[in-house]
Write a protein that holds these residues in place. Structure first.
Motif, PDB file in Angstrom:
ATOM      1  N   GLY A   1      -8.677  -2.257  -1.759  1.00 61.09           N
ATOM      2  CA  GLY A   1      -8.298  -2.392  -3.245  1.00 61.09           C
ATOM      3  C   GLY A   1      -6.979  -2.359  -3.711  1.00 61.09           C
ATOM      4  N   PRO A   2      -6.763  -2.762  -4.997  1.00 57.83           N
ATOM      5  CA  PRO A   2      -5.153  -2.827  -5.237  1.00 57.83           C
ATOM      6  C   PRO A   2      -4.536  -1.404  -5.460  1.00 57.83           C
ATOM      7  N   SER A   3      -5.478  -0.190  -6.045  1.00 63.87           N
ATOM      8  CA  SER A   3      -4.788   0.763  -6.262  1.00 63.87           C
ATOM      9  C   SER A   3      -4.455   1.582  -5.092  1.00 63.87           C
ATOM     10  N   THR A   4      -5.152   1.471  -4.043  1.00 65.04           N
ATOM     11  CA  THR A   4      -4.825   2.185  -2.789  1.00 65.04           C
ATOM     12  C   THR A   4      -3.675   1.527  -2.006  1.00 65.04           C
ATOM     13  N   VAL A   5      -3.412   0.324  -2.069  1.00 66.89           N
ATOM     14  CA  VAL A   5      -2.457  -0.487  -1.488  1.00 66.89           C
ATOM     15  C   VAL A   5      -1.114   0.069  -2.511  1.00 66.89           C
ATOM     16  N   ALA A   6      -1.149   0.197  -3.746  1.00 67.06           N
ATOM     17  CA  ALA A   6      -0.114   0.422  -4.605  1.00 67.06           C
ATOM     18  C   ALA A   6       0.379   1.818  -4.450  1.00 67.06           C
ATOM     19  N   LEU A   7      -0.749   2.787  -4.109  1.00 65.23           N
ATOM     20  CA  LEU A   7      -0.580   4.151  -3.701  1.00 65.23           C
ATOM     21  C   LEU A   7       0.540   4.154  -2.430  1.00 65.23           C
TER      22      LEU A   7
ATOM     23  N   SER B   1     -11.522  14.843 -11.760  1.00 61.47           N
ATOM     24  CA  SER B   1     -13.106  15.381 -11.363  1.00 61.47           C
ATOM     25  C   SER B   1     -13.201  14.752  -9.957  1.00 61.47           C
ATOM     26  N   ARG B   2     -14.465  15.056  -9.666  1.00 60.38           N
ATOM     27  CA  ARG B   2     -14.900  14.274  -8.513  1.00 60.38           C
ATOM     28  C   ARG B   2     -15.035  12.895  -8.481  1.00 60.38           C
ATOM     29  N   ASN B   3     -15.259  12.453  -9.776  1.00 54.03           N
ATOM     30  CA  ASN B   3     -15.337  10.809  -9.774  1.00 54.03           C
ATOM     31  C   ASN B   3     -14.172  10.159 -10.461  1.00 54.03           C
ATOM     32  N   ASN B   4     -12.946  10.990 -10.674  1.00 54.92           N
ATOM     33  CA  ASN B   4     -11.893  10.524 -10.923  1.00 54.92           C
ATOM     34  C   ASN B   4     -11.332   9.458 -10.382  1.00 54.92           C
ATOM     35  N   LYS B   5     -10.574   8.346 -10.705  1.00 54.91           N
ATOM     36  CA  LYS B   5     -10.173   7.037 -10.153  1.00 54.91           C
ATOM     37  C   LYS B   5      -9.106   7.501  -9.216  1.00 54.91           C
ATOM     38  N   LEU B   6      -8.039   8.412  -9.610  1.00 58.16           N
ATOM     39  CA  LEU B   6      -7.059   8.816  -8.706  1.00 58.16           C
ATOM     40  C   LEU B   6      -7.349   9.452  -7.284  1.00 58.16           C
ATOM     41  N   VAL B   7      -8.559  10.354  -7.455  1.00 58.14           N
ATOM     42  CA  VAL B   7      -9.233  11.225  -6.626  1.00 58.14           C
ATOM     43  C   VAL B   7      -9.738  10.306  -5.402  1.00 58.14           C
ATOM     44  N   ARG B   8     -10.702   9.111  -5.984  1.00 62.41           N
ATOM     45  CA  ARG B   8     -11.243   8.170  -5.180  1.00 62.41           C
ATOM     46  C   ARG B   8     -10.206   7.396  -4.495  1.00 62.41           C
ATOM     47  N   THR B   9      -9.057   7.136  -5.094  1.00 65.65           N
ATOM     48  CA  THR B   9      -8.089   6.392  -4.453  1.00 65.65           C
ATOM     49  C   THR B   9      -7.370   7.145  -3.331  1.00 65.65           C
ATOM     50  N   LEU B  10      -7.139   8.525  -3.497  1.00 63.82           N
ATOM     51  CA  LEU B  10      -6.720   9.180  -2.241  1.00 63.82           C
ATOM     52  C   LEU B  10      -7.557   9.268  -1.215  1.00 63.82           C
ATOM     53  N   ALA B  11      -8.785   9.489  -1.648  1.00 68.48           N
ATOM     54  CA  ALA B  11      -9.851   9.633  -0.531  1.00 68.48           C
ATOM     55  C   ALA B  11      -9.890   8.243   0.266  1.00 68.48           C
ATOM     56  N   ARG B  12      -9.932   7.286  -0.349  1.00 69.65           N
ATOM     57  CA  ARG B  12     -10.159   6.011   0.305  1.00 69.65           C
ATOM     58  C   ARG B  12      -8.990   5.721   1.189  1.00 69.65           C
ATOM     59  N   ALA B  13      -7.980   6.039   0.895  1.00 69.34           N
ATOM     60  CA  ALA B  13      -6.673   5.758   1.661  1.00 69.34           C
ATOM     61  C   ALA B  13      -6.844   6.458   2.876  1.00 69.34           C
ATOM     62  N   GLU B  14      -7.086   7.506   2.905  1.00 69.55           N
ATOM     63  CA  GLU B  14      -7.682   8.443   4.106  1.00 69.55           C
ATOM     64  C   GLU B  14      -8.795   7.830   4.764  1.00 69.55           C
ATOM     65  N   GLN B  15      -9.882   7.492   4.104  1.00 68.30           N
ATOM     66  CA  GLN B  15     -10.853   6.828   4.791  1.00 68.30           C
ATOM     67  C   GLN B  15     -10.796   5.881   5.607  1.00 68.30           C
ATOM     68  N   PHE B  16     -10.025   4.956   5.340  1.00 72.45           N
ATOM     69  CA  PHE B  16      -9.511   3.654   6.199  1.00 72.45           C
ATOM     70  C   PHE B  16      -8.302   3.931   6.956  1.00 72.45           C
TER      71      PHE B  16
ATOM     72  N   TYR C   1       1.962  -7.718   4.941  1.00 74.60           N
ATOM     73  CA  TYR C   1       0.531  -7.780   5.508  1.00 74.60           C
ATOM     74  C   TYR C   1      -0.373  -6.851   4.569  1.00 74.60           C
ATOM     75  N   LEU C   2       0.341  -5.703   4.088  1.00 71.09           N
ATOM     76  CA  LEU C   2      -0.551  -4.592   3.384  1.00 71.09           C
ATOM     77  C   LEU C   2      -1.149  -5.424   2.251  1.00 71.09           C
ATOM     78  N   GLU C   3      -0.462  -6.175   1.566  1.00 71.10           N
ATOM     79  CA  GLU C   3      -1.176  -6.830   0.531  1.00 71.10           C
ATOM     80  C   GLU C   3      -2.183  -7.960   0.766  1.00 71.10           C
ATOM     81  N   TRP C   4      -1.697  -8.685   1.886  1.00 71.19           N
ATOM     82  CA  TRP C   4      -2.448  -9.986   2.241  1.00 71.19           C
ATOM     83  C   TRP C   4      -3.688  -9.340   3.049  1.00 71.19           C
ATOM     84  N   CYS C   5      -3.810  -8.562   3.549  1.00 73.50           N
ATOM     85  CA  CYS C   5      -4.860  -8.089   4.555  1.00 73.50           C
ATOM     86  C   CYS C   5      -5.573  -6.859   4.259  1.00 73.50           C
ATOM     87  N   TRP C   6      -4.863  -5.819   3.816  1.00 76.67           N
ATOM     88  CA  TRP C   6      -5.430  -4.543   3.666  1.00 76.67           C
ATOM     89  C   TRP C   6      -6.158  -4.483   1.967  1.00 76.67           C
TER      90      TRP C   6
END
Length: 195
Positions: free
Chosen positions: A98-104, A138-153, A88-93
């Motif tokens: 995005g794929p990087s957050t699901v992979a994380l 940095s603040r705009n680093n892809k990994l940092v944005r991925t970590l923050a997005r996972a928490e945001q949702f 369900y994580l891949e199909w709906c989330w």
């Protein structure tokens, strides 16, 4: 003309130095101007710039991230939610975060499956997700944005932004279903999986 600040000028001093010069508007000029301000450390401008470019938390070079898994605090999610390894994580989330957050979330679930906790270098985690090297994110680093997005949702929780805290990224034993307000982001085939 290079502005010279008097001690105690405070805000007015900083405002005067923030106005670029027509003759020499480069960064080196501003650094020299700041060095002429009494009581102002010449290297302060560079340290302030580096601090702004740091991640949301307490990232530094070659540090490890602590990965943990904890039960979800919501009893309803524990009863009706899915596990982090459910398809369900891949199909709906995935269409939502995005794929990087699901992979994380997937990788953290596997790394913490046995003991509930793991440590991994920041660089390795970024490469594991296909985001490239991240020695000093940095603040705009892809990994940092991925970590923050996972928490945001609500897919995870982090210690990003907590002064003095060790960087921790955690997931829950159960993940909530996609809320109704986000179902518009799902394609029709994913909505069928949601039902």
């Amino acid at each position: 003309r290079v502005p010279v600040c008097r001690p105690g000028s405070g805000w007015a001093c900083r405002r005067a130095l923030s106005v670029p010069s027509r003759s020499r508007p480069d960064a080196a000029y501003r650094s020299r101007s700041l060095s002429r301000c009494p009581g102002r450390d010449p290297g302060a401008v560079h340290r302030e710039r580096d601090e702004k470019n740091r991640a949301l938390g307490r990232f530094s070079r070659c540090m490890d991230i602590r990965l943990i898994r904890r039960p979800h605090p919501n009893r309803m999610v524990r009863g009706s939610g899915i596990t982090p390894t459910d398809p369900y994580l891949e199909w709906c989330w995935l269409p939502v975060v995005g794929p990087s957050t699901v992979a994380l979330v997937r990788h953290v679930a596997e790394l913490t499956a046995e003991s509930g906790e793991a440590r991994i270098p920041l660089n390795d985690l970024s490469r594991l997700l296909g985001l490239g090297a991240a020695d000093v994110p940095s603040r705009n680093n892809k990994l940092v944005r991925t970590l923050a997005r996972a928490e945001q949702f609500g897919l995870a929780f982090t210690s990003l932004g907590v002064p003095g805290a060790q960087v921790t990224f955690g997931i829950h034993g159960h993940v909530a279903l996609v809320p109704a307000r986000l179902l518009d982001r799902l394609p029709e085939v994913a909505r069928q999986r949601h039902l």
